[in-house]
Design an enzyme around this catalytic site. Structure first.
Site, short mmCIF file in Angstrom:
data_model
loop_
_atom_site.label_atom_id
_atom_site.label_comp_id
_atom_site.label_asym_id
_atom_site.label_seq_id
_atom_site.Cartn_x
_atom_site.Cartn_y
_atom_site.Cartn_z
N HIS A 132 0.85 -1.21 0.00
CA HIS A 132 0.00 0.00 0.00
C HIS A 132 0.87 1.24 0.00
O HIS A 132 2.08 1.17 0.17
CB HIS A 132 -1.00 -0.01 1.16
CG HIS A 132 -0.41 -0.05 2.53
ND1 HIS A 132 0.35 -1.11 3.00
CD2 HIS A 132 -0.47 0.84 3.57
CE1 HIS A 132 0.71 -0.87 4.25
NE2 HIS A 132 0.24 0.30 4.61
N HIS B 237 1.29 3.91 1.94
CA HIS B 237 1.81 4.63 3.10
C HIS B 237 3.34 4.72 3.05
O HIS B 237 4.01 3.78 2.65
CB HIS B 237 1.37 3.95 4.41
CG HIS B 237 -0.09 4.16 4.70
ND1 HIS B 237 -0.79 3.37 5.60
CD2 HIS B 237 -0.98 5.07 4.23
CE1 HIS B 237 -2.05 3.79 5.65
NE2 HIS B 237 -2.19 4.81 4.83
N ASP C 124 5.75 4.50 5.06
CA ASP C 124 6.60 3.52 5.75
C ASP C 124 6.61 2.16 5.05
O ASP C 124 7.27 1.22 5.51
CB ASP C 124 6.19 3.37 7.23
CG ASP C 124 4.75 2.93 7.42
OD1 ASP C 124 3.89 3.29 6.60
OD2 ASP C 124 4.47 2.22 8.41
N HIS C 125 5.93 2.07 3.92
CA HIS C 125 5.96 0.85 3.10
C HIS C 125 6.47 1.13 1.69
O HIS C 125 6.96 0.22 1.02
CB HIS C 125 4.56 0.22 3.00
CG HIS C 125 4.06 -0.27 4.33
ND1 HIS C 125 4.12 -1.59 4.71
CD2 HIS C 125 3.52 0.41 5.37
CE1 HIS C 125 3.63 -1.70 5.94
NE2 HIS C 125 3.26 -0.51 6.36
N HIS D 265 -7.60 -1.07 5.16
CA HIS D 265 -6.56 -0.23 5.78
C HIS D 265 -6.29 0.96 4.86
O HIS D 265 -6.24 2.10 5.29
CB HIS D 265 -5.30 -1.06 6.00
CG HIS D 265 -4.17 -0.30 6.63
ND1 HIS D 265 -4.21 0.11 7.94
CD2 HIS D 265 -2.98 0.13 6.12
CE1 HIS D 265 -3.09 0.78 8.22
NE2 HIS D 265 -2.33 0.80 7.13
N ASP E 177 -0.44 -4.44 5.90
CA ASP E 177 -1.15 -3.98 7.11
C ASP E 177 -2.60 -4.47 7.11
O ASP E 177 -3.48 -3.83 7.70
CB ASP E 177 -1.10 -2.45 7.21
CG ASP E 177 0.29 -1.95 7.60
OD1 ASP E 177 1.21 -2.78 7.70
OD2 ASP E 177 0.46 -0.73 7.80
N HIS F 149 4.31 -5.10 10.10
CA HIS F 149 4.82 -4.49 11.33
C HIS F 149 5.05 -5.53 12.41
O HIS F 149 4.38 -6.56 12.45
CB HIS F 149 3.81 -3.46 11.89
CG HIS F 149 3.67 -2.23 11.06
ND1 HIS F 149 4.44 -1.11 11.25
CD2 HIS F 149 2.84 -1.95 10.03
CE1 HIS F 149 4.09 -0.18 10.37
NE2 HIS F 149 3.12 -0.67 9.61
#
Length: 260
Positions: free
Chosen positions: A54, A56, A58-59, A110, A134, A173
């Site tokens: 996805h 975001h 942090d990915h 998400h 996630d 995570h």
């Protein structure tokens, strides 16, 4: 295929999946290019593609830099918001990287464009792998930022929950201890939750990852996969599975980690 588990940022995982015969590799959620490049050099592999679950940061934040460093690098995902995207994938689409087969599994909730990746090698005795981003965590599931309980219920029961039970779960995570503390609040009598939590705490103390789990295990301790169980219905005061899931997610969002 070999999966390298790479811890980055505060509690994120990115992965490098290596096809051992050709020494070619695929990255999943390449958030930190410097760290990924270190592993690529150490393993002496060639990076062929990035699979992004996805958009975001942090990915996906390493995609642009990696695309610059590796001209022709293929970047797969289901959301236009993913940086350096070259190949937009759809639900049930299959990709092939040497002997590695990938099935794309669309799991919106998400984020509205969340994609999980199911990987296997034909004829291999090894269990298949699920990179669940996630959507599904060890002992938990992702927050419903851009979707609904109905969507997450479909994701967990019909899309991910029907994969082979031996499937290894590699999530986005490291939040297993927190997830299982919540699971214990939900099912205080569940001995499997207690055992897994004790194990996860030990892994945490030793700074070791708790991934992968297996899908079979998740059904024994992950409350979000256990919404039809009587204990879950009792905890939430609901009987409809979607309502159980909705209530669980709200409870989890407000859950404060208990002190030791």
């Amino acid at each position: 295929m070999k999966v390298k588990v790479i811890s980055v940022l505060e509690d994120n995982y990115m992965y490098l999946v290596i096809e051992e015969s050709s020494r070619e590799a695929i990255a999943v959620d390449a958030a930190v290019p410097k760290r990924l490049l270190e592993i690529i050099r150490k393993e002496e592999v060639v990076l062929r593609a990035i699979l992004t679950t996805h958009h975001h940061w942090d990915h996906a934040r390493g995609n642009d830099e990696l695309a610059r460093l590796f001209p022709g690098l293929r970047v797969y995902g289901a959301d236009e918001r993913i940086g350096a995207l070259t190949h937009k994938v759809t639900h049930d689409q299959e990709l092939t990287f040497g002997a590695i087969r990938v099935r794309c599994l669309f799991t919106p909730c998400h984020t509205s464009g969340h994609m999980c990746y199911f990987m296997w090698e034909d004829g291999s005795p090894d269990a298949p792998a699920l990179f669940s981003g996630d959507t599904l965590f060890v002992g938990g599931c992702g927050r419903f930022f851009e979707g609904t309980a109905e969507q997450m219920y479909t994701n967990l029961t019909q899309i991910l929950g029907t994969l082979p039970k031996e499937t290894k779960v590699f999530c986005g995570h490291e939040c297993t201890v927190r997830n299982l503390k919540f699971a214990l609040k939900v099912e205080p009598e569940n001995e499997i939750v207690k055992k897994k939590l004790a194990w996860a705490k030990q892994r945490d103390d030793e700074d070791l990852p708790t991934v992968p789990s297996t899908l079979q295990e998740e059904f024994l301790y992950n409350p979000f996969l256990r919404v039809t169980e009587e204990s879950l219905q009792k905890f939430t005061g609901k009987t409809d599975p979607v309502e159980v899931l909705r209530t669980l997610r709200t409870e989890k969002d407000n859950f404060k980690k208990p002190k030791e």
